[in-house]
Write a protein that holds these residues in place. Structure first.
Motif, PDB file in Angstrom:
ATOM      1  N   ARG A  27     -11.409 -18.767 -24.093  1.00  0.00           N
ATOM      2  CA  ARG A  27     -12.828 -19.194 -25.186  1.00  0.00           C
ATOM      3  C   ARG A  27     -12.151 -19.967 -26.099  1.00  0.00           C
ATOM      4  O   ARG A  27     -13.155 -20.874 -26.818  1.00  0.00           O
ATOM      5  CB  ARG A  27     -13.336 -17.723 -25.500  1.00  0.00           C
ATOM      6  CG  ARG A  27     -14.237 -17.098 -24.601  1.00  0.00           C
ATOM      7  CD  ARG A  27     -15.174 -16.152 -25.372  1.00  0.00           C
ATOM      8  NE  ARG A  27     -14.305 -15.056 -26.106  1.00  0.00           N
ATOM      9  CZ  ARG A  27     -14.793 -13.707 -26.413  1.00  0.00           C
ATOM     10  NH1 ARG A  27     -15.943 -13.372 -25.806  1.00  0.00           N
ATOM     11  NH2 ARG A  27     -14.044 -13.067 -27.040  1.00  0.00           N
ATOM     12  N   ALA A  80     -23.149  -8.000 -25.469  1.00  0.00           N
ATOM     13  CA  ALA A  80     -23.879  -9.249 -25.023  1.00  0.00           C
ATOM     14  C   ALA A  80     -24.845  -9.632 -25.878  1.00  0.00           C
ATOM     15  O   ALA A  80     -25.444 -10.769 -26.085  1.00  0.00           O
ATOM     16  CB  ALA A  80     -24.115  -9.176 -23.682  1.00  0.00           C
ATOM     17  N   GLY A 139     -26.021 -12.212 -28.134  1.00  0.00           N
ATOM     18  CA  GLY A 139     -27.279 -13.160 -27.640  1.00  0.00           C
ATOM     19  C   GLY A 139     -28.288 -13.377 -28.621  1.00  0.00           C
ATOM     20  O   GLY A 139     -29.187 -14.378 -28.537  1.00  0.00           O
ATOM     21  N   ILE A 171     -21.006 -19.024 -32.682  1.00  0.00           N
ATOM     22  CA  ILE A 171     -22.115 -18.693 -31.895  1.00  0.00           C
ATOM     23  C   ILE A 171     -23.207 -19.606 -32.278  1.00  0.00           C
ATOM     24  O   ILE A 171     -23.461 -19.894 -33.517  1.00  0.00           O
ATOM     25  CB  ILE A 171     -22.419 -17.318 -32.197  1.00  0.00           C
ATOM     26  CG1 ILE A 171     -21.202 -16.289 -32.188  1.00  0.00           C
ATOM     27  CG2 ILE A 171     -23.431 -16.864 -31.232  1.00  0.00           C
ATOM     28  CD1 ILE A 171     -21.448 -14.738 -32.724  1.00  0.00           C
ATOM     29  N   ASP A 175     -27.036 -20.601 -30.592  1.00  0.00           N
ATOM     30  CA  ASP A 175     -28.232 -20.100 -29.536  1.00  0.00           C
ATOM     31  C   ASP A 175     -27.752 -18.803 -28.379  1.00  0.00           C
ATOM     32  O   ASP A 175     -27.944 -18.918 -27.588  1.00  0.00           O
ATOM     33  CB  ASP A 175     -28.432 -21.073 -28.806  1.00  0.00           C
ATOM     34  CG  ASP A 175     -29.187 -22.110 -29.798  1.00  0.00           C
ATOM     35  OD1 ASP A 175     -29.015 -23.657 -29.424  1.00  0.00           O
ATOM     36  OD2 ASP A 175     -29.849 -22.060 -30.662  1.00  0.00           O
ATOM     37  N   GLY A 176     -26.897 -17.849 -29.059  1.00  0.00           N
ATOM     38  CA  GLY A 176     -26.528 -16.828 -28.527  1.00  0.00           C
ATOM     39  C   GLY A 176     -25.031 -16.907 -27.662  1.00  0.00           C
ATOM     40  O   GLY A 176     -24.956 -16.071 -26.777  1.00  0.00           O
ATOM     41  N   GLN A 177     -24.799 -18.173 -27.635  1.00  0.00           N
ATOM     42  CA  GLN A 177     -23.262 -18.280 -26.993  1.00  0.00           C
ATOM     43  C   GLN A 177     -22.348 -18.630 -27.682  1.00  0.00           C
ATOM     44  O   GLN A 177     -22.460 -19.256 -28.654  1.00  0.00           O
ATOM     45  CB  GLN A 177     -23.786 -19.591 -26.073  1.00  0.00           C
ATOM     46  CG  GLN A 177     -24.988 -19.612 -24.893  1.00  0.00           C
ATOM     47  CD  GLN A 177     -24.774 -18.724 -23.835  1.00  0.00           C
ATOM     48  OE1 GLN A 177     -23.286 -18.616 -23.399  1.00  0.00           O
ATOM     49  NE2 GLN A 177     -25.609 -18.138 -22.997  1.00  0.00           N
ATOM     50  N   CYS A 236     -19.393 -20.847 -28.398  1.00  0.00           N
ATOM     51  CA  CYS A 236     -19.043 -22.243 -28.163  1.00  0.00           C
ATOM     52  C   CYS A 236     -17.961 -22.878 -28.738  1.00  0.00           C
ATOM     53  O   CYS A 236     -17.854 -23.943 -29.374  1.00  0.00           O
ATOM     54  CB  CYS A 236     -20.243 -23.053 -28.129  1.00  0.00           C
ATOM     55  SG  CYS A 236     -21.234 -22.783 -29.694  1.00  0.00           S
TER      56      CYS A 236
END
Lengths: 456, 446
Positions: free
Chosen positions: B205, B351, B355, B389, B391-393, B395
């Protein structure tokens, strides 16, 4: 002990590429006062040893208190090394040394009774507590250790060293409903108990500064030009650069080795950094490191270029560089690692006023509560700080923490004053679970552009 | 030996004496930079003595045990300069031993097996990504704690310890990223592969970098980050800070100090807990107790001396430890310290916690957190590893940003939720169990 070491090594040296034995005997005193209470008054003694064996690149290490079993543990260390070794041993060559080093203290802490040391610390504690009703509490700490260290290895080095380590701090604590602030005076030495004496005037200033910090507003977070005082410069160079210079970061790490290639530009031409074991009286003073290698003054950065590293025999051997005498273990319970000694930014040619006068709005930061580093990132908090406004030191602010990327920050040192100092305190350096290792540091006032300051 | 030492202290004029002994043996293997570097054997034995003479306390310790009488004499000698001893040494009690303190599986684990496990990790990492430099330390140990005193206490216990840390380092340009997962407890870890896989997942990640803007934002702290941040509460309830009047919690027992979803237990009887024991280092029984229950402050952490000053009984938290590393150390005088520490989980799966964050930061590793005003709950750390983070992801990784705030304020007014999953991270010589914690409006500066 010397004979015990010699005989242990001679029995096993043919089974290993390299073998060393270290035995330590230590006596220590510790005093700790907090507020009105004597928290700690203790006397400690230690006796123990360790053995390191190297075979085909694999190390076996054993540490023990039971000296009667030294041969059993030495054999185990050798067996372990032989079990795991499967490449090639690479230790830089050193000339074997036979020496006996005696401590030559200016004022020997061993000649002063625990009672007298306690009386002195109590007097400081009372001074702080009685200074003003604004003082909420205090913390006074003192320790001294005397070591006798016997070292021998399969190259024929045989050294006995007598070492002293003295240190302490006196802290004034002030608190209100919003915040608690602390200011302190530190002392440390490897040869002189008198660094612990005569602190009365210093403590009065410490108390006033603490009270001042209580009234000061929190610093606004953001990026600032920072002028660091000599004490902070010392902590900065230790955290932000010293650790990265330790040879074990790069000797088996191709990528980091490329980044840390000798000759690379790390800072402007005015920047010079070194680490030395030769500062007599400093806690970081070291005649021989814990592999029996004589120490030296090692330049790390010269005219802004990387020129050196801090090595153990193995890191030097693997990189084909010369030894520097930086292999240190905190005690017989641990193997030596690449560690610092007395790390400094070398004095430059500017004056403090020049550093300040160009700054329209910035921070003047004094001393440090300590810091941390994670290879290329560093962080530490200021002891206390003041705004710089239009070239002059202005009002106090509090809770200043500095952090950044080491590479960018070193390049942002754009002015170095000529007022270098060296500092010792009771703390120490931490690495690989070995904390606190006695080290010293220092430097002059320096100016760092574009520093990230955390705060409200 | 211990009873002889106590007799000697009495003979030298002490009216009370206590002797404490720590013995341990351990084996460990170290892999560094993808190579098996060293194997290590540790044998340790040391004794500490407290003597009370004319009401004053002296302390001495030694690992030079050829002459235990000398140690006893030193303790009594130190007592001459000592101050009034507030504590009353405890008598012999019936002690309950926590489950699984001695795990045969740990005792039977050979060095060979530790080496094989290490190789397994290195191979896994190399297969996953040969750019990663893997390191691991695996250790087994067995320790025996013995204590005796002049009030008739004479007790000892043994415990096994199993420790594993799996770490990977990856360098991208001049950015160095470390990810690691660790386990420590009295039981042998039953799923080390799980930890290895998690470390690799974290590294995966972190490969992509991301940036954030300065400002107040939603932050989710990982269990590891929470363990570091909770120093504010461990210090706040520490009896020493209470009795010295410097903890803000000193008058707040039974008051609501945090959000009512926060419950924290301190449990020295936790089965398999690294810090578990039948009694503390002064011979006082360990038990499970709430520190904060539904946001309300319930208990402080004390030892014999601090509890005496607070006119209470010891909470069974008198431990001898290195004040810098938190690791057990017979050379230190007993001080209040938390044993195994558990922040109870919440209701929201991790999650979903992540999320539901439109814009925020997942914080995992921080540096230099509490060099400032920690008793007041203030923290300010440099993010050595976090993730953006959006939009819930998750990245991309973030490094070198400062995260700051006040824990009391954040956990009272800014708590979004706690995850339903918890992780066992390492405390300071103890087990520490935390969920993920989501907080709103935390200051991030880049």
């Amino acid at each position: 002990m010397r004979d015990l070491i010699r005989s242990t090594i001679s029995k096993l040296k043919d089974k290993a590429d390299y073998l060393e034995v270290r035995i330590e005997q230590t006596e220590k005193s510790t005093i700790s006062l907090r507020g009105n209470d004597l928290d700690t008054l203790s006397s400690g003694a230690e006796l123990g040893g360790c053995v390191r064996a190297l075979y085909k690149g694999g190390w076996g290490f054993a540490t023990f208190n039971d000296l009667a079993e030294i041969e059993k543990y030495a054999a185990a260390a050798v067996d372990q090394a032989r079990t795991i070794g499967n490449t090639k041993s690479a230790l830089a060559d050193v000339t074997p040394v036979e020496d006996e080093v005696k401590a030559e203290p200016k004022k020997d802490p061993r000649n002063i009774s625990l009672d007298d040391k306690l009386k002195l610390m109590k007097s400081y504690n009372n001074l702080i507590l009685k200074f003003s009703p604004s003082i909420t509490s205090s913390a006074v700490r003192y320790f001294d250790r005397s070591h006798r260290i016997w070292f021998g290895n399969s190259d024929g080095t045989n050294i006995v060293q007598e070492k002293l380590d003295i240190g302490g701090s006196c802290t004034a604590i002030v608190a209100n409903d919003n915040t608690t602030q602390m200011q302190w005076a530190l002392f440390g030495s490897s040869d002189d108990y008198s660094v612990a004496e005569g602190l009365e005037d210093k403590l009065c200033k410490v108390c006033s500064d603490a009270i001042g910090q209580l009234k000061a507003p929190k610093v606004k977070s953001g990026r600032y030009t920072v002028v660091a005082d000599p004490m902070l410069t010392g902590v900065f160079v230790h955290e932000a650069f010293g650790h990265l210079s330790e040879g074990d970061n790069v000797y088996e790490n191709e990528k980091l080795h490329k980044i840390m290639a000798l000759g690379s530009k790390f800072g402007r031409d005015i920047l010079n950094i070194y680490d030395t074991g030769l500062t007599e009286g400093a806690r970081g003073f070291l005649k021989y490191d814990d592999e029996g290698v004589p120490t030296e003054k090692t330049y790390l950065v010269r005219d802004g270029e990387l020129v050196g590293r801090l090595h153990s025999r193995e890191t030097a051997g693997k990189l084909g560089e010369k030894v520097t005498g930086n292999a240190r273990a905190i005690s017989y319970r641990y193997p030596p690692l690449c560690r610092m000694r007395d790390t400094r930014v070398e004095g430059g040619t500017s004056k403090l006023d020049d550093l300040l006068s160009d700054v329209d709005e910035g921070l003047y930061v004094v001393a440090s509560k300590g810091g941390q580093t994670a290879i290329e990132l560093f962080t530490f908090s200021a002891g206390r700080a003041y705004m710089i406004r239009k070239g002059k030191i202005a009002e106090m602010v509090r809770d200043v923490t500095l952090s950044g990327n080491l590479f960018t920050t070193l390049k942002n040192i754009d002015a170095i004053a000529d007022d270098a100092e060296q500092h010792d305190g009771p703390g120490g350096c931490g690495k690989g679970g070995q904390f606190p290792l006695p080290v010293s540091d220092g430097g002059p006032h320096i100016r760092i552009l574009d520093c990230v300051i955390g705060g409200e | 030996m211990l009873n002889k030492i106590i007799e000697t202290t009495r003979a030298r004029g002490a009216e009370a004496g206590e002797a404490f002994m720590l013995e341990s043996e351990s084996n460990s293997v170290d892999f560094e930079n993808n190579n098996l570097k060293s194997t290590n054997k540790i044998q340790l034995k040391g004794v500490a003595v407290r003597a009370i003479r004319n009401g004053c306390l002296g302390f001495a310790s030694s690992s030079d045990l050829k002459d235990p009488e000398r140690l006893a004499n030193t303790a009594v000698e130190v007592a001459r300069s000592g101050e009034h001893a507030e504590l009353n040494l405890p008598t012999m009690m019936e002690f309950d031993c926590p489950k699984d303190m001695v795990d045969e599986k740990v005792e039977n684990t050979s060095v060979r097996e530790l080496v094989d496990t290490g190789h397994k990790f290195i191979d896994k990492v190399q297969k996953y990504d040969p750019e990663i430099l893997a390191s691991t330390t695996l250790q087994t140990a067995k320790a025996r704690f013995s204590i005796a005193n002049s009030e008739g206490l004479d007790a000892s216990y043994e415990k096994t310890i199993f420790f594993a840390v799996f770490m990977g380092q990856i360098i991208i340009d001049t950015t160095v990223i470390y990810c690691y997962r660790q386990y420590a407890g009295t039981r042998k870890a039953d799923d080390l592969e799980f930890l290895m896989d998690r470390a690799l997942e974290d590294l995966g990640r972190a490969k992509q970098s991301a940036t954030v803007e300065s400002g107040k934002t939603t932050v989710i702290f990982t269990p590891r980050a929470m363990q570091a941040l909770f120093e504010f509460l461990r210090s706040g309830v520490n009896g020493k800070n209470i009795e010295k009047g410097i903890s803000p919690l000193r008058d707040k027992k039974c008051e609501e100090i945090l959000d009512d979803r926060i419950t924290v237990f301190e449990n020295g009887a936790l089965p398999g807990g690294l810090g578990s024991a039948p009694f503390d280092d002064e011979g006082v029984a360990l038990k499970k107790k709430p520190i904060v229950e539904g946001g309300v402050l319930r208990n402080f952490i004390t030892d014999l001396t601090t509890s005496a000053k607070l006119h209470d009984v010891s909470s069974g938290n008198g431990f001898r430890f290195n004040s810098f590393t938190g690791v057990q150390d017979y050379q230190s005088t007993p001080l209040p310290k938390a044993s195994n520490w558990i922040l109870e989980s919440g209701d929201v799966p991790c999650a979903d916690l992540i999320g539901s964050v439109k814009k925020g930061v997942l914080v995992d590793q921080m540096m230099g957190l509490f060099t400032s005003n920690f008793l007041a709950g203030d923290f300010s750390g440099n993010l050595s590893l976090g993730y953006r983070i959006k939009d819930g992801q998750i990245c991309g990784r973030i490094k070198n940003a400062m995260v700051a705030g006040n824990m009391y304020n954040l956990l009272k007014d800014n708590l979004i939720d706690l995850s339903s999953e918890t992780e066992n991270v390492l405390g300071e010589g103890t087990t520490a169990i935390y969920p993920y914690v989501a907080l709103k409006d935390v200051m991030v500066t880049v």
